[in-house]
Design a protein around this motif. Structure first.
Motif, mmCIF file in Angstrom:
data_model
loop_
_atom_site.group_PDB
_atom_site.id
_atom_site.type_symbol
_atom_site.label_atom_id
_atom_site.label_comp_id
_atom_site.label_asym_id
_atom_site.label_seq_id
_atom_site.Cartn_x
_atom_site.Cartn_y
_atom_site.Cartn_z
ATOM 1 N N ILE A 188 6.284 -2.404 6.960
ATOM 2 C CA ILE A 188 6.684 -1.551 8.089
ATOM 3 C C ILE A 188 8.110 -1.846 8.563
ATOM 4 C CG2 ILE A 188 4.335 -1.090 8.872
ATOM 5 C CD1 ILE A 188 4.724 -3.250 11.028
ATOM 6 N N GLN B 127 0.815 -1.217 0.000
ATOM 7 C CA GLN B 127 0.000 0.000 0.000
ATOM 8 C C GLN B 127 0.846 1.263 0.000
ATOM 9 O OE1 GLN B 127 -3.501 0.458 -0.124
ATOM 10 N NE2 GLN B 127 -3.274 -1.630 -0.874
ATOM 11 N N ASN B 128 2.028 1.205 0.608
ATOM 12 C CA ASN B 128 2.887 2.379 0.678
ATOM 13 C C ASN B 128 3.875 2.446 -0.485
ATOM 14 O OD1 ASN B 128 4.168 0.135 1.701
ATOM 15 N ND2 ASN B 128 4.933 1.109 3.550
ATOM 16 N N GLU C 70 0.956 -3.174 4.150
ATOM 17 C CA GLU C 70 1.860 -2.049 4.317
ATOM 18 C C GLU C 70 3.167 -2.600 4.883
ATOM 19 O OE1 GLU C 70 2.295 2.118 6.818
ATOM 20 O OE2 GLU C 70 0.757 0.678 7.385
#
Length: 130
Positions: free
Chosen positions: A116, A55-56, A114
């Motif tokens: 992280i 998503q990022n 995402e």
């Protein structure tokens, strides 16, 4: 699609982009300042790309720590590969695991995850809240 790798240098404690792997001489050509550095395979932990972006916008690799936001909860897991083609996410602090089939859009090479961190640089993210 050609497999893409990055490598954790167990001696220098840094992540490298991989340019070439020589399985016969057991060396890996990794990006270094000014060119490519030939490094013994035994000093590296190879991490293969899933071929998807999260998503990022960050490419998802084996060993990445990822987060999934779903209605009512946040799920954290580690990307793993248990065969040449089967990717899954092992839950952190939960017994729930799931496959990329649940979160991936292979037509667009994206996924709902995402990124992280990863298991080498961000071990603190693997800790479970008590």
């Amino acid at each position: 699609m050609l497999p893409k790798f990055r490598a954790w240098d167990t001696t220098l404690k840094i992540m490298h982009d991989v340019q070439i792997i020589d399985w016969i001489s057991e060396t890996v050509g990794v990006d270094a300042i000014g060119g490519v550095l030939e490094t013994p395979l035994k000093e590296l932990k190879l991490m293969q790309s899933t071929g998807l972006k999260g998503q990022n916008g960050i490419e998802v690799f084996d060993g990445d720590i990822v987060r999934l936001f779903n209605v009512g909860f946040i799920y954290k897991g580690v990307v793993a590969q248990n065969s040449a083609t089967y990717w899954w996410i092992k839950g952190v602090g939960t017994s729930t695991d799931f496959t990329f089939e649940d979160v991936a859009d292979y037509r667009n090479y994206t996924c709902e995850l995402e990124v992280i961190g990863n298991i080498y640089e961000n071990q603190d993210l693997l800790e479970v809240a008590k």
